[in-house]
Design a protein around this motif. Structure first.
Motif, PDB file in Angstrom:
ATOM      1  N   GLN A 115      -0.915  -1.153  -4.290  1.00 58.82           N
ATOM      2  CA  GLN A 115      -2.247  -0.534  -4.006  1.00 58.82           C
ATOM      3  C   GLN A 115      -1.828   1.116  -4.136  1.00 58.82           C
ATOM      4  N   ASN A 127      -5.377  -0.981  -7.781  1.00 59.24           N
ATOM      5  CA  ASN A 127      -4.103  -1.617  -7.524  1.00 59.24           C
ATOM      6  C   ASN A 127      -3.734  -2.237  -9.130  1.00 59.24           C
ATOM      7  N   SER A 165       0.820  -1.224  -0.028  1.00 62.43           N
ATOM      8  CA  SER A 165       0.081  -0.154   0.015  1.00 62.43           C
ATOM      9  C   SER A 165       0.893   1.102   0.059  1.00 62.43           C
TER      10      SER A 165
END
Length: 251
Positions: A214, A234, A199
């Motif tokens: 992400q 993503n 992320s």
């Protein structure tokens, strides 16, 4: 004149120190996940795009998402040893029917054993040919935002969970990480064989060897009707051919 110059130098030094303190504070807050920037990082040109969803997106029209270029979806399945996402089964079946490649994710709890967390996941998520590997989401919640658990404690929960999932599904699970969780618990080589889903909505991922990125927490697509109007986006780090082969037993 010397006094004026000396005074200006002191003012400049104070301003630089203040600026550095502000940047450090913002960096720490971003690292801890308390703030997001409004202008998130755009991915480079990639071939394979996906979303991740949970019950917060409500009922999902997967055909509509597929028409908007969604190739894969990470779908929340479980959390800890008891919680199961109420939309998982509908999302799993709907995505597959629309031709969207599915993967299920488990939100790691620091409050129950890894073996019972694995049992919870396995009881809900079918071993499906062609699906993406199971995902273990390693981040922070509640009191652990301020006081993260120690590395040994986390690994004592994570290791049996990963072992059980790999045994049941026949592939190494994907590890979803923030910078904070990666460098606190995974860095150092012990988990280097596991695929990484990173992320990083503000910059290109800064963890080594990542496979999924992400890159946005604030996208809006058409085709879901829940309490959350935004959806995460993503990309897969590789070609479509590499994606098709990714996570298949024996590859």
């Amino acid at each position: 004149m010397k006094r004026i110059l000396k005074c200006l130098c002191r003012i400049i030094l104070v301003l630089l120190c203040l600026a550095a303190a502000v940047l450090l504070a913002v960096g720490v807050l971003r690292w801890r996940g308390y703030i997001l920037f409004s202008h998130e990082a755009d991915p480079e040109m990639w071939e394979v795009f996906g979303v991740d969803v949970s019950a917060y997106q409500g009922v999902v029209d997967w055909s509509m998402l597929a028409d908007q270029g969604v190739d894969f979806a990470f779908i929340k399945a479980t959390e800890g040893s008891a919680l199961q996402d109420r939309q998982f089964s509908a999302n799993w079946a709907g995505a597959a029917e629309a031709g969207v490649r599915t993967g299920a994710y488990h939100f790691l709890s620091y409050d129950s054993p890894g073996q019972t967390q694995a049992d919870n996941f396995i009881s809900l998520v079918p071993a499906t040919e062609g699906a993406l590997p199971p995902v273990v989401d390693i981040e922070f919640y509640g009191k652990y935002l301020e006081q993260p658990p120690g590395r040994k404690q986390v690994q004592s929960i994570l290791d049996p969970l990963l072992e059980r999932l790999e045994e049941y599904y026949g592939v190494k699970p994907i590890l979803y990480v923030t910078y904070r969780s990666y460098y606190l618990y995974l860095a150092g080589g012990k988990y280097s064989a596991y695929p990484i889903w990173c992320s990083s909505p503000t910059v290109f991922p800064l963890v080594p060897g990542w496979d999924f990125w992400q890159y946005s927490h604030s996208a809006r697509l058409e085709g879901y009707y829940g309490s959350q109007s935004r959806i995460d986006l993503n990309i897969f780090r590789g070609s479509r051919e590499e994606f098709d082969a990714f996570g298949q037993p024996g590859t």
